[in-house]
Scaffold this motif. Structure first.
Motif, PDB file in Angstrom:
ATOM      1  N   ILE A 317       0.835  -1.208   0.000  1.00 60.09           N
ATOM      2  CA  ILE A 317       0.000   0.000   0.000  1.00 60.09           C
ATOM      3  C   ILE A 317       0.865   1.251   0.000  1.00 60.09           C
ATOM      4  CG2 ILE A 317      -1.610   1.352   1.418  1.00 60.09           C
ATOM      5  CD1 ILE A 317      -2.912  -1.339   2.191  1.00 60.09           C
ATOM      6  N   LEU A 318       1.921   1.262   0.815  1.00 54.49           N
ATOM      7  CA  LEU A 318       2.819   2.414   0.848  1.00 54.49           C
ATOM      8  C   LEU A 318       3.517   2.612  -0.490  1.00 54.49           C
ATOM      9  CD1 LEU A 318       4.484   2.073   4.380  1.00 54.49           C
ATOM     10  CD2 LEU A 318       2.702   3.679   3.674  1.00 54.49           C
ATOM     11  N   ASP A 319       3.890   1.503  -1.132  1.00 52.96           N
ATOM     12  CA  ASP A 319       4.558   1.590  -2.439  1.00 52.96           C
ATOM     13  C   ASP A 319       3.619   2.177  -3.493  1.00 52.96           C
ATOM     14  OD1 ASP A 319       6.872   0.574  -1.400  1.00 52.96           O
ATOM     15  OD2 ASP A 319       6.527  -1.483  -2.088  1.00 52.96           O
ATOM     16  N   LEU A 340      -0.868   6.405   7.703  1.00 50.26           N
ATOM     17  CA  LEU A 340      -0.977   4.955   7.793  1.00 50.26           C
ATOM     18  C   LEU A 340       0.134   4.364   8.666  1.00 50.26           C
ATOM     19  CD1 LEU A 340      -2.021   3.931   4.164  1.00 50.26           C
ATOM     20  CD2 LEU A 340      -3.430   3.931   6.233  1.00 50.26           C
ATOM     21  N   ARG A 341       1.337   4.883   8.532  1.00 55.30           N
ATOM     22  CA  ARG A 341       2.438   4.377   9.381  1.00 55.30           C
ATOM     23  C   ARG A 341       2.110   4.566  10.862  1.00 55.30           C
ATOM     24  NH1 ARG A 341       5.711   7.253   5.447  1.00 55.30           N
ATOM     25  NH2 ARG A 341       6.709   5.780   4.001  1.00 55.30           N
ATOM     26  N   LEU A 342       1.578   5.730  11.190  1.00 54.94           N
ATOM     27  CA  LEU A 342       1.204   5.990  12.582  1.00 54.94           C
ATOM     28  C   LEU A 342       0.031   5.122  13.013  1.00 54.94           C
ATOM     29  CD1 LEU A 342       1.667   7.642  15.124  1.00 54.94           C
ATOM     30  CD2 LEU A 342       0.217   9.449  14.170  1.00 54.94           C
ATOM     31  N   PHE A 343      -0.929   4.927  12.120  1.00 54.91           N
ATOM     32  CA  PHE A 343      -2.095   4.091  12.427  1.00 54.91           C
ATOM     33  C   PHE A 343      -1.671   2.656  12.743  1.00 54.91           C
ATOM     34  CE2 PHE A 343      -5.350   1.105  10.848  1.00 54.91           C
ATOM     35  CZ  PHE A 343      -6.423   1.462  11.659  1.00 54.91           C
ATOM     36  N   TRP A 344      -0.728   2.123  11.980  1.00 57.23           N
ATOM     37  CA  TRP A 344      -0.279   0.746  12.201  1.00 57.23           C
ATOM     38  C   TRP A 344       0.483   0.579  13.512  1.00 57.23           C
ATOM     39  CZ3 TRP A 344       1.635   0.906   6.497  1.00 57.23           C
ATOM     40  CH2 TRP A 344       0.539   0.692   5.649  1.00 57.23           C
TER      41      TRP A 344
END
Length: 364
Positions: A317-319, A340-344
């Motif tokens: 997803i990040l890619d 998203l990084r923080l959410f994970w």
């Protein structure tokens, strides 16, 4: 002399439509007029020329030409129109000084947005500032700007009703599209939302935004009131029927539909199996949807990111978001990745993280 060379000044009694009629020509003529216009320095001309050539199409698709013909002539004459457009255009550029230019134009846009004497010009300036802030990923003041617009046009709202020119059509569509965005993202509804044909090329249409707003309303009702299971089921069924009615045969449309279903199923207890199946279908359609619909995957990617747990899926997803960011370059996309990084890493909901860590970030 440069300041006096503009076709109109903000103190002119000439209406916006009169200025617009004067410039109703093709983009070639717009570029020609820009080339010798004294109200722009060399760098500003280069930035605006890029927006005329490609930037507007990236944002507005088939409506790019009507936007250019209606709005760019006013940028030649009014600084409050000029600076937000320059900020938007600079933000989508790849040269090294783009960030500095973007911040300069953005600051000037917010500074001069009240300078116009003509009501229509002032309203258009604020609408463009809202668009600018959304694309920067920092639209925290957007609701305030739209409230200012609402106060400026109340109680008659004549310009909202008028659609006899491209300019009034664009202004009306922008206003009600923003209202739909506010309803979905922050649960804010400042006025009656009328139909709007406007959408960003990489964003959702108004109908989908309104369906998502209903899902958000259901979430709030579940959290804040003693909603019975029967009442919740009835409300959820109505929303599900609405999602079904927007069925699509292509991978992009199916991905958006699956993302809507996923947001709905995440609210319902005992729906783990449906949520898992929906997530699998969503990822499959995201992977199958390729260019030219790449940039329209922003919403499906964000929603998939709220449900995936495997590191492989998260990296994918990040890619994909990274590929879109390289294409569009607008700052809000990199903020999606940070979100998203923080959410994970967090136990908080996506809405809570946006509220406290990314205020003003719109999901488009």
């Amino acid at each position: 002399m440069g300041e006096k060379s503009v076709v109109l000044s903000d103190c002119s009694n000439t209406s916006v439509e009169d200025a617009n009629d004067y410039w109703k020509h093709g983009t070639v003529v717009l570029r020609q007029q820009l080339s010798y216009h004294f109200n722009f320095d060399h760098r500003e001309k280069a930035v605006l020329e890029q927006f005329i050539d490609t930037g507007a199409a990236v944002l507005f698709g088939s409506r790019a030409n009507s936007f250019l013909q209606a709005v760019i002539p006013l940028a030649f004459s009014f600084n409050c129109i000029k600076f937000p457009i320059l900020a938007i255009a600079a933000a989508s550029s790849s040269h090294l000084s783009a960030l500095r230019e973007t911040q300069k134009f953005r600051s000037l846009a917010k500074l001069v947005r009240r300078d116009a004497v003509l009501q229509e010009t002032r309203i258009l300036a604020m609408l463009l500032v809202v668009l600018m802030e959304i694309l920067m990923g920092d639209g925290m003041d957007s609701a305030t700007y739209l409230e200012e617009i609402q106060k400026a046009v109340s109680p008659v709202c004549s310009w909202l009703a008028r659609q006899d020119t491209d300019l009034h059509q664009i202004m009306s569509d922008l206003f009600f599209y923003y209202q739909s965005l506010l309803g979905y993202n922050f649960g804010i509804r400042n006025c009656e939302i009328r139909p709007s044909s406007f959408r960003l090329t990489f964003g959702l249409d108004q109908g989908t935004l309104q369906t998502l707003s209903q899902i958000r309303t259901l979430q709030k009702l579940k959290k804040q009131t003693s909603l019975s299971s029967n009442e919740f089921s009835q409300f959820a069924t109505l929303i599900e029927t609405k999602i079904q009615s927007a069925s699509s045969l292509d991978h992009l449309g199916t991905a958006i539909q699956c993302a809507c279903y996923l947001q709905l199923y995440q609210l319902e207890p005992g729906m783990e199996l449906s949520t898992g199946n929906c997530l699998n279908a969503l990822l499959e359609n995201i992977k199958a949807a390729q260019i030219p619909s790449e940039c329209q995957l922003l919403f499906p990617l964000i929603i998939a990111g709220t449900a995936v747990t495997a590191t492989e899926d998260q990296n994918y997803i990040l890619d994909r978001l990274g590929v879109i960011h390289k294409s569009l370059k607008f700052p809000f996309i990199s903020r999606y990745q940070d979100l998203l990084r923080l959410f994970w890493r967090s136990n908080e909901s996506l809405g809570t993280i946006i509220k406290y860590q990314f205020p003003g970030l719109f999901i488009l």
